[in-house]
Write a protein that holds these residues in place. Structure first.
Motif, PDB file in Angstrom:
ATOM      1  N   ASN A 104       0.829  -1.202   0.000  1.00 47.83           N
ATOM      2  CA  ASN A 104       0.000   0.000   0.000  1.00 47.83           C
ATOM      3  C   ASN A 104       0.863   1.252   0.000  1.00 47.83           C
ATOM      4  OD1 ASN A 104      -2.727   1.059   0.054  1.00 47.83           O
ATOM      5  ND2 ASN A 104      -2.298   1.761   2.112  1.00 47.83           N
ATOM      6  N   GLY A 105       1.978   1.168   0.712  1.00 45.23           N
ATOM      7  CA  GLY A 105       2.899   2.303   0.738  1.00 45.23           C
ATOM      8  C   GLY A 105       3.465   2.612  -0.637  1.00 45.23           C
ATOM      9  N   MET A 106       3.788   1.564  -1.402  1.00 46.92           N
ATOM     10  CA  MET A 106       4.278   1.770  -2.764  1.00 46.92           C
ATOM     11  C   MET A 106       3.238   2.484  -3.613  1.00 46.92           C
ATOM     12  SD  MET A 106       6.559  -1.472  -4.024  1.00 46.92           S
ATOM     13  CE  MET A 106       5.459  -2.779  -3.532  1.00 46.92           C
ATOM     14  N   ILE A 107       1.997   2.041  -3.487  1.00 44.74           N
ATOM     15  CA  ILE A 107       0.926   2.648  -4.281  1.00 44.74           C
ATOM     16  C   ILE A 107       0.723   4.100  -3.867  1.00 44.74           C
ATOM     17  CG2 ILE A 107      -1.511   2.533  -4.896  1.00 44.74           C
ATOM     18  CD1 ILE A 107       0.154   0.270  -6.049  1.00 44.74           C
ATOM     19  N   GLN A 108       0.696   4.358  -2.558  1.00 41.02           N
ATOM     20  CA  GLN A 108       0.471   5.720  -2.081  1.00 41.02           C
ATOM     21  C   GLN A 108       1.610   6.652  -2.472  1.00 41.02           C
ATOM     22  OE1 GLN A 108      -0.368   5.486   2.127  1.00 41.02           O
ATOM     23  NE2 GLN A 108      -2.508   4.926   1.787  1.00 41.02           N
ATOM     24  N   SER A 109       2.813   6.105  -2.585  1.00 44.91           N
ATOM     25  CA  SER A 109       3.962   6.946  -2.937  1.00 44.91           C
ATOM     26  C   SER A 109       3.864   7.470  -4.368  1.00 44.91           C
ATOM     27  CB  SER A 109       5.265   6.156  -2.773  1.00 44.91           C
ATOM     28  OG  SER A 109       5.403   5.162  -3.781  1.00 44.91           O
ATOM     29  N   LEU A 110       2.972   6.872  -5.170  1.00 47.32           N
ATOM     30  CA  LEU A 110       2.769   7.348  -6.534  1.00 47.32           C
ATOM     31  C   LEU A 110       2.047   8.692  -6.561  1.00 47.32           C
ATOM     32  CD1 LEU A 110       1.558   4.012  -8.207  1.00 47.32           C
ATOM     33  CD2 LEU A 110       3.862   4.997  -8.278  1.00 47.32           C
ATOM     34  N   ASP A 111       1.430   9.033  -5.422  1.00 48.49           N
ATOM     35  CA  ASP A 111       0.678  10.285  -5.316  1.00 48.49           C
ATOM     36  C   ASP A 111      -0.367  10.381  -6.429  1.00 48.49           C
ATOM     37  OD1 ASP A 111      -0.046  12.655  -4.124  1.00 48.49           O
ATOM     38  OD2 ASP A 111       1.377  13.882  -5.279  1.00 48.49           O
ATOM     39  N   VAL A 360      -6.863  -2.999 -13.682  1.00 41.14           N
ATOM     40  CA  VAL A 360      -6.846  -3.738 -12.412  1.00 41.14           C
ATOM     41  C   VAL A 360      -6.125  -5.056 -12.610  1.00 41.14           C
ATOM     42  CG1 VAL A 360      -8.250  -4.855 -10.641  1.00 41.14           C
ATOM     43  CG2 VAL A 360      -8.989  -2.693 -11.634  1.00 41.14           C
ATOM     44  N   GLN A 361      -5.191  -5.366 -11.708  1.00 45.08           N
ATOM     45  CA  GLN A 361      -4.508  -6.661 -11.721  1.00 45.08           C
ATOM     46  C   GLN A 361      -4.915  -7.444 -10.475  1.00 45.08           C
ATOM     47  OE1 GLN A 361      -2.589  -8.312 -13.899  1.00 45.08           O
ATOM     48  NE2 GLN A 361      -2.507 -10.017 -12.455  1.00 45.08           N
ATOM     49  N   ASP A 362      -5.581  -8.564 -10.675  1.00 49.90           N
ATOM     50  CA  ASP A 362      -5.954  -9.431  -9.567  1.00 49.90           C
ATOM     51  C   ASP A 362      -4.821 -10.406  -9.280  1.00 49.90           C
ATOM     52  OD1 ASP A 362      -8.562  -8.346  -9.349  1.00 49.90           O
ATOM     53  OD2 ASP A 362      -9.202  -9.564 -11.051  1.00 49.90           O
ATOM     54  N   PHE A 363      -4.609 -10.705  -7.995  1.00 50.24           N
ATOM     55  CA  PHE A 363      -3.570 -11.636  -7.587  1.00 50.24           C
ATOM     56  C   PHE A 363      -4.201 -12.917  -7.036  1.00 50.24           C
ATOM     57  CE2 PHE A 363      -1.385  -7.448  -6.767  1.00 50.24           C
ATOM     58  CZ  PHE A 363      -0.677  -7.481  -7.956  1.00 50.24           C
ATOM     59  N   PRO A 364      -3.471 -14.028  -7.102  1.00 49.02           N
ATOM     60  CA  PRO A 364      -4.032 -15.329  -6.688  1.00 49.02           C
ATOM     61  C   PRO A 364      -4.561 -15.368  -5.259  1.00 49.02           C
ATOM     62  CG  PRO A 364      -2.021 -15.670  -7.939  1.00 49.02           C
ATOM     63  CD  PRO A 364      -2.124 -14.186  -7.701  1.00 49.02           C
ATOM     64  N   ASP A 365      -4.028 -14.539  -4.372  1.00 54.45           N
ATOM     65  CA  ASP A 365      -4.484 -14.577  -2.980  1.00 54.45           C
ATOM     66  C   ASP A 365      -5.771 -13.784  -2.773  1.00 54.45           C
ATOM     67  OD1 ASP A 365      -3.583 -11.995  -3.183  1.00 54.45           O
ATOM     68  OD2 ASP A 365      -2.552 -11.996  -1.243  1.00 54.45           O
ATOM     69  N   GLY A 366      -6.333 -13.188  -3.848  1.00 49.77           N
ATOM     70  CA  GLY A 366      -7.587 -12.455  -3.738  1.00 49.77           C
ATOM     71  C   GLY A 366      -7.423 -10.950  -3.651  1.00 49.77           C
ATOM     72  N   SER A 367      -6.205 -10.484  -3.434  1.00 47.01           N
ATOM     73  CA  SER A 367      -5.968  -9.042  -3.400  1.00 47.01           C
ATOM     74  C   SER A 367      -5.841  -8.524  -4.827  1.00 47.01           C
ATOM     75  CB  SER A 367      -4.696  -8.727  -2.602  1.00 47.01           C
ATOM     76  OG  SER A 367      -3.559  -9.318  -3.207  1.00 47.01           O
ATOM     77  N   ASN A 368      -5.797  -7.224  -4.969  1.00 46.09           N
ATOM     78  CA  ASN A 368      -5.590  -6.662  -6.298  1.00 46.09           C
ATOM     79  C   ASN A 368      -4.955  -5.287  -6.209  1.00 46.09           C
ATOM     80  OD1 ASN A 368      -7.614  -4.573  -6.078  1.00 46.09           O
ATOM     81  ND2 ASN A 368      -9.192  -6.071  -6.560  1.00 46.09           N
ATOM     82  N   VAL A 369      -4.435  -4.842  -7.318  1.00 48.61           N
ATOM     83  CA  VAL A 369      -3.884  -3.499  -7.414  1.00 48.61           C
ATOM     84  C   VAL A 369      -4.477  -2.838  -8.652  1.00 48.61           C
ATOM     85  CG1 VAL A 369      -1.827  -4.251  -8.699  1.00 48.61           C
ATOM     86  CG2 VAL A 369      -1.798  -2.074  -7.477  1.00 48.61           C
ATOM     87  N   LYS A 370      -4.944  -1.635  -8.457  1.00 49.25           N
ATOM     88  CA  LYS A 370      -5.478  -0.848  -9.561  1.00 49.25           C
ATOM     89  C   LYS A 370      -4.536   0.335  -9.760  1.00 49.25           C
ATOM     90  CE  LYS A 370      -9.134   1.541  -8.681  1.00 49.25           C
ATOM     91  NZ  LYS A 370      -9.806   0.809  -7.628  1.00 49.25           N
ATOM     92  N   PHE A 371      -4.087   0.536 -10.977  1.00 51.88           N
ATOM     93  CA  PHE A 371      -3.091   1.583 -11.177  1.00 51.88           C
ATOM     94  C   PHE A 371      -3.245   2.229 -12.542  1.00 51.88           C
ATOM     95  CE2 PHE A 371      -1.456  -2.433 -12.547  1.00 51.88           C
ATOM     96  CZ  PHE A 371      -0.696  -2.185 -13.685  1.00 51.88           C
ATOM     97  N   THR A 372      -2.736   3.423 -12.651  1.00 51.95           N
ATOM     98  CA  THR A 372      -2.824   4.186 -13.891  1.00 51.95           C
ATOM     99  C   THR A 372      -1.826   3.653 -14.902  1.00 51.95           C
ATOM    100  OG1 THR A 372      -3.547   6.161 -12.687  1.00 51.95           O
ATOM    101  CG2 THR A 372      -2.621   6.491 -14.890  1.00 51.95           C
ATOM    102  N   THR A 373      -2.296   3.418 -16.118  1.00 50.74           N
ATOM    103  CA  THR A 373      -1.440   2.846 -17.147  1.00 50.74           C
ATOM    104  C   THR A 373      -1.090   3.835 -18.253  1.00 50.74           C
ATOM    105  OG1 THR A 373      -3.399   2.035 -18.326  1.00 50.74           O
ATOM    106  CG2 THR A 373      -2.323   0.516 -16.793  1.00 50.74           C
ATOM    107  N   ALA A 374      -1.908   4.857 -18.413  1.00 51.19           N
ATOM    108  CA  ALA A 374      -1.659   5.780 -19.526  1.00 51.19           C
ATOM    109  C   ALA A 374      -2.480   7.039 -19.315  1.00 51.19           C
ATOM    110  CB  ALA A 374      -2.032   5.123 -20.857  1.00 51.19           C
ATOM    111  N   LYS A 375      -2.298   7.999 -20.204  1.00 54.34           N
ATOM    112  CA  LYS A 375      -3.148   9.179 -20.200  1.00 54.34           C
ATOM    113  C   LYS A 375      -3.858   9.277 -21.551  1.00 54.34           C
ATOM    114  CE  LYS A 375       0.704  12.337 -21.371  1.00 54.34           C
ATOM    115  NZ  LYS A 375       1.478  13.506 -20.899  1.00 54.34           N
TER     116      LYS A 375
END
Length: 500
Positions: A104-111, A360-375
């Motif tokens: 979560n810290g990595m994601i938040q550091s993206l601001d 959105v990228q889903d992971f096998p443990d059920g968690s996921n990460v949603k992130f910006t890919t382009a503009k």
């Protein structure tokens, strides 16, 4: 002849947008994986580092053994911090919690308010709410500068009826501070079953102090297209969000209105927070000549992919589009496309300004990460992110559109002094009942104005603002907002010129 000859059925998305009543803003534009493989760039770094913490997120990179030859130098500090805490902290650490915190810290550091991480529990609860019901308050939110901001309430939703506005900052939920929460965490706290109550404490730009807004959760309207004739052969169609069946609904609505004599169309995108990208493409294609640009997507390496209209012909009627500061994301794609590639005039206020694309990228443990890919860029190459789209005809709304919600449970009477009294005085004045003052002190003149209002509406004439009197004041104010609507009036004026 039908209004729209061709709507590409392949653009009918199988995935239902995440809409559980209160929706997180970040996934409003979502690209299919064949369009954006850039998530692999992220995963090569992400998976190779986090597997050291015994989480297997896929085969994008080789597993890493701490201390082994495949260890990557850039993660040395991360490993050292983890080992230090595990060995030296004064009590046993929760390994899963620490690992999730690191991610979560990595994601938040993206601001980036549109990138977020959900652990297994949050992802499961969120997906359950999505699949099980369409109940909640009905508002789009996003995280901005550490705060949770309302992007737009949905038409007919409890949030709209309670008076929530775009740009409102949610400070507390049921008395609990949400400062520093992610949008996902806020969604989990605010959503709930139909009939249950939640109280939001908000800060509204230009309004002194905070406002408490009680909301009864309800079923959120599923229909996304609403059409009506507004006279002289002019139709108004409002699109509230871009969901799975929106383009189909729009075609049906337009054909129905054409049978009623539609000769000109006002497309209302106000308070539309966006939705599925594929729907924005389908709908934009209805109004932009075939082959002309709808928008462009620019990846971080500078590569640009162009999206062009798939329509076989133009509708045989003039068009005007309404936008405001609640028009975001896919709404802005549509507005930019018709403005720059079809010469359609825009009326209203500057749009929200959301010019990025997420996946959105889903992971096998059920968690996921949603992130910006382009503009994404408008056909002319403009990036509207944080800037919005300026209308051709700028029309502001009256100040009373933004008055705070007045709780019917409050009792305001002679001798009272508060911001709620000030709000009530302003409402009475707008409705034609002069309270004598608007400073928040309930004096005899204000009491007389209340009595006059109660008599005119056949209510108990006691001079106090509470219960049915408050509800009547709010109801009549909403009716006046709909009736007056200076932006719609301007759009009608513009389209009449287009129809000549």
């Amino acid at each position: 002849m039908e209004v729209v000859k061709a709507v590409d059925e392949q653009n009918q998305v199988q995935e239902q947008e995440q809409n559980s009543g209160l929706r997180e803003k970040s996934p409003v534009i979502r690209m299919k994986r064949p369009y954006f493989i850039m998530l692999l760039v992220f995963l090569v770094i992400f998976a190779s580092g986090i597997t050291a913490f015994a989480l297997s997120f896929g085969k994008e990179s080789q597993p890493m053994v701490i201390g082994g030859s495949s260890e990557r130098d850039e993660f040395a500090k991360l490993y050292n911090a983890y080992d230090t805490l595990k060995k030296g902290y004064y009590k046993d650490i929760d390994e899963d919690k620490v690992i999730n915190g690191a991610i979560n810290g990595m994601i938040q550091s993206l601001d980036d308010p549109y990138s977020t991480y959900m652990d297994e529990k949050d992802a499961k609860e969120f997906q359950h709410s999505v699949s099980s019901s369409f109940e909640g308050i009905g508002a789009e939110i996003q995280e901005k500068d550490g705060h949770i901001m309302i992007v737009s309430p949905l038409k007919g939703s409890p949030a709209e009826k309670a008076g929530l506005k775009p740009k409102d900052i949610v400070i507390m939920v049921d008395g609990k501070s949400i400062q520093g929460m992610t949008s996902t965490q806020a969604v989990m706290l605010i959503r709930g079953e139909k009939g249950t109550k939640v109280e939001l404490t908000i800060q509204r730009p230009g309004v002194e102090g905070t406002i408490k807004v009680p909301i009864i959760r309800d079923e959120i309207p599923i229909e996304t297209v609403h059409g009506e004739m507004v006279g002289d052969g002019i139709a108004k169609v409002q699109i509230t969000t871009f969901s799975t069946n929106t383009s189909k609904e729009l075609v049906e609505t337009l054909n129905n209105l054409q049978e009623k004599g539609m000769k000109g169309l006002i497309l209302d995108l106000r308070q539309n927070p966006g939705g599925l990208l594929e729907q924005a493409v389908s709908i934009s294609s209805m109004f932009v000549p075939k082959g002309k640009l709808l928008f462009k997507v620019e990846e971080r390496n500078g590569n640009i992919e162009e999206y062009k209209s798939k329509n076989e012909g133009n509708p045989e009627f003039p068009l005007v589009v309404l936008i405001d500061n609640g028009s975001a994301s896919a709404s802005e794609i549509l507005a930019g496309a018709v403005k720059e590639s079809a010469g359609v005039p825009l009326v209203g206020e500057k749009s929200f300004g959301k010019g990025t694309v997420q996946t959105v990228q889903d992971f096998p443990d059920g968690s996921n990460v949603k992130f910006t890919t382009a503009k994404w860029l408008t056909p002319n190459g403009n990036w509207i992110h944080k800037k919005g789209i300026e209308p051709d005809y700028k029309v502001a709304v009256p100040d009373y559109y933004n008055l705070p919600y007045l709780d019917p449970k409050l009792e305001l009477k002679k001798g009272s002094s508060s911001n709620d009294v000030k709000t009530a005085q302003q409402m009475l004045s707008v409705l034609g009942f002069d309270p004598g003052r608007k400073d928040g002190f309930f004096d005899e003149k204000t009491e007389n104005a209340v009595k006059a209002f109660q008599q005119a509406n056949k209510l108990q004439t006691n001079g106090a603002i509470t219960g049915s009197t408050t509800e009547k004041i709010i109801g009549q104010l909403q009716e006046k907002i709909i009736k007056d609507d200076p932006q719609l009036k301007k759009a009608i004026e513009v389209i009449k010129k287009e129809m000549k």
